[in-house]
Design an enzyme around this catalytic site. Structure first.
Site, PDB file in Angstrom:
ATOM      1  N   HIS A 177       9.963  26.324  36.001  1.00 23.15           N
ATOM      2  CA  HIS A 177       9.661  25.840  34.534  1.00 23.15           C
ATOM      3  C   HIS A 177      11.092  25.628  33.961  1.00 23.15           C
ATOM      4  O   HIS A 177      11.405  26.333  33.058  1.00 23.15           O
ATOM      5  CB  HIS A 177       8.841  26.557  33.665  1.00 23.15           C
ATOM      6  CG  HIS A 177       8.154  26.200  32.594  1.00 23.15           C
ATOM      7  ND1 HIS A 177       8.787  24.861  31.991  1.00 23.15           N
ATOM      8  CD2 HIS A 177       7.346  26.382  31.837  1.00 23.15           C
ATOM      9  CE1 HIS A 177       8.236  24.576  30.834  1.00 23.15           C
ATOM     10  NE2 HIS A 177       6.994  25.665  30.838  1.00 23.15           N
ATOM     11  N   ARG A 235       3.134  23.846  24.045  1.00 21.21           N
ATOM     12  CA  ARG A 235       4.466  23.838  23.621  1.00 21.21           C
ATOM     13  C   ARG A 235       5.525  22.743  24.418  1.00 21.21           C
ATOM     14  O   ARG A 235       6.136  21.965  23.677  1.00 21.21           O
ATOM     15  CB  ARG A 235       4.997  25.201  24.003  1.00 21.21           C
ATOM     16  CG  ARG A 235       5.138  26.319  22.913  1.00 21.21           C
ATOM     17  CD  ARG A 235       5.105  27.620  23.451  1.00 21.21           C
ATOM     18  NE  ARG A 235       3.624  27.624  24.115  1.00 21.21           N
ATOM     19  CZ  ARG A 235       2.582  27.766  23.539  1.00 21.21           C
ATOM     20  NH1 ARG A 235       2.708  28.124  22.252  1.00 21.21           N
ATOM     21  NH2 ARG A 235       1.550  27.998  24.261  1.00 21.21           N
ATOM     22  N   THR A 236       5.206  22.636  25.774  1.00 20.17           N
ATOM     23  CA  THR A 236       6.096  21.817  26.455  1.00 20.17           C
ATOM     24  C   THR A 236       6.049  20.438  26.020  1.00 20.17           C
ATOM     25  O   THR A 236       6.635  19.662  25.680  1.00 20.17           O
ATOM     26  CB  THR A 236       5.886  22.253  27.888  1.00 20.17           C
ATOM     27  OG1 THR A 236       5.913  23.600  28.118  1.00 20.17           O
ATOM     28  CG2 THR A 236       6.923  21.533  28.719  1.00 20.17           C
TER      29      THR A 236
HETATM   30  N1   CP Z   1       5.876  27.945  27.584  1.00 22.10           N
HETATM   31  C1   CP Z   1       4.906  26.952  27.880  1.00 22.10           C
HETATM   32  O1   CP Z   1       5.166  26.372  28.893  1.00 22.10           O
HETATM   33  O2   CP Z   1       4.123  26.876  27.028  1.00 22.10           O
HETATM   34  P1   CP Z   1       2.820  25.490  27.295  1.00 22.10           P
HETATM   35  O3   CP Z   1       2.067  25.847  28.452  1.00 22.10           O
HETATM   36  O4   CP Z   1       1.750  25.528  26.050  1.00 22.10           O
HETATM   37  O5   CP Z   1       3.568  24.253  27.405  1.00 22.10           O
END
Ligand code: CP
Length: 307
Positions: free
Chosen positions: A129, A51-52
């Site tokens: 985060h 996602r990020t």
């Molecule tokens: N929510 C999130 O940080 O997902 P990823 O680890 O896939 O980036």
């Protein structure tokens, strides 16, 4: 030049502006389609991400900019021993803004000190985060219409879950919020978080059983058990399925309670919940693109480009 290391780097007034911009981008994407023409985003990810990293890349492409980067440390010169400080000096020659994820807490801060371009902390170890927090706040603001006046349950791995730590720190700045921490004893929220709540007289409760508190929640923030932060496999296996949100548990909740999850999910939300209109986690991921578009524009001090 401004970086984003923590969700607290923006005042609540600045967040209001950011969320207003994200909403405008959502409603009028064409207005922003060339706003980052000629600009380059570097995504430097020393730790896995779907996602990020991809939402940052999607955000920059939707703004008319371009992207470079690496998706794991092994494919960068970190594997030859290059320091984060040296890497960011080099990235500063190639890009206009950088999103960095690193397994070591504080690594993006070290990079920001040496950087000639804005650095965004895209997750550092079990610490923070901030862009997930911006995503979470925008989602709550858009779907609930407010950022205060609710009881939020945070469930799962509250010890290692950096999204949880960042979200709590951000929410304490809003009024009339009660926190309910739902976790096994081993994965309780760290003391520095409960100390923060005590120092501000913010009500909170710590419980083990999710069912007991479901009826009082306005928001339920589920998290996965963070396998990569455990020191031994046996503990992870014992705790990984401690919570599984399913239709029976959802039946205990308010009709307008929202379920959020930063994702990825493992087993902690049964797929049958996906069809429940209160399941907001996929909409949350979509909001992540709009808020990252707004963040890129804000840090680069850019306006929508005229056609
Ligand atoms: N929510 C999130 O940080 O997902 P990823 O680890 O896939 O980036």
């Amino acid at each position: 030049m401004r970086h984003l290391m923590s969700p607290l780097d923006f005042s609540t007034e600045e967040l209001d502006l950011l969320f207003g911009l994200a909403e405008d981008i959502r409603k009028n994407p064409a207005k922003y389609a060339h706003a980052c023409h000629g600009k380059i985003l570097a995504t430097c990810f020393y730790e896995p991400s779907t996602r990020t990293r991809l939402s940052f890349e999607s955000a920059m492409i939707r703004l008319g900019g371009q992207i470079i980067g690496f998706a794991d440390a092994a494919s960068s010169s970190a594997s030859k021993g290059e320091s984060v400080s040296d890497t960011i000096r080099i990235i500063s020659c190639y890009a206009d803004i950088c999103a960095m994820r690193h397994p070591k807490e504080g690594a993006p801060m070290v990079a920001a000190e040496k950087s000639l371009i804005p650095v965004i902390n895209a997750g550092d170890g079990g610490h923070q985060h901030p862009t997930q927090t911006l995503t979470d706040l925008l989602t709550i603001h858009s779907l609930k219409g407010r950022l205060g006046g609710f009881t939020i349950g945070l469930c799962g791995d509250l010890k290692f879950g950096r999204t949880v730590h960042s979200l709590i720190k951000a929410l304490v700045r809003y009024h009339d919020i009660k926190f309910v921490f739902i976790s096994p004893e081993e994965l309780r929220v760290p003391d520095y978080i409960t100390d923060l709540l005590k120092s501000r007289n913010i009500p909170y409760e710590e419980v083990i059983r999710l069912e007991r508190v479901m009826p009082q929640l306005d928001l339920l923030y589920m998290t996965r058990v963070q396998k990569e932060r455990f020191f031994n496999e046996e503990d992870y296996v014992r705790l990984k399925d401690f919570y599984i949100l399913n239709a029976d548990k959802m039946a205990l909740a308010k009709k307008d309670m929202l379920v959020l999850h930063p994702l990825p999910r493992v087993n902690e939300i049964s797929v049958e919940v996906d069809e429940d209109p209160r399941a907001a986690y996929f909409r949350q991921a979509q909001y992540g693109v709009y808020v990252r578009m707004a963040l890129i524009l804000t840090l680069l001090e850019l306006e929508p480009a005229c056609e």
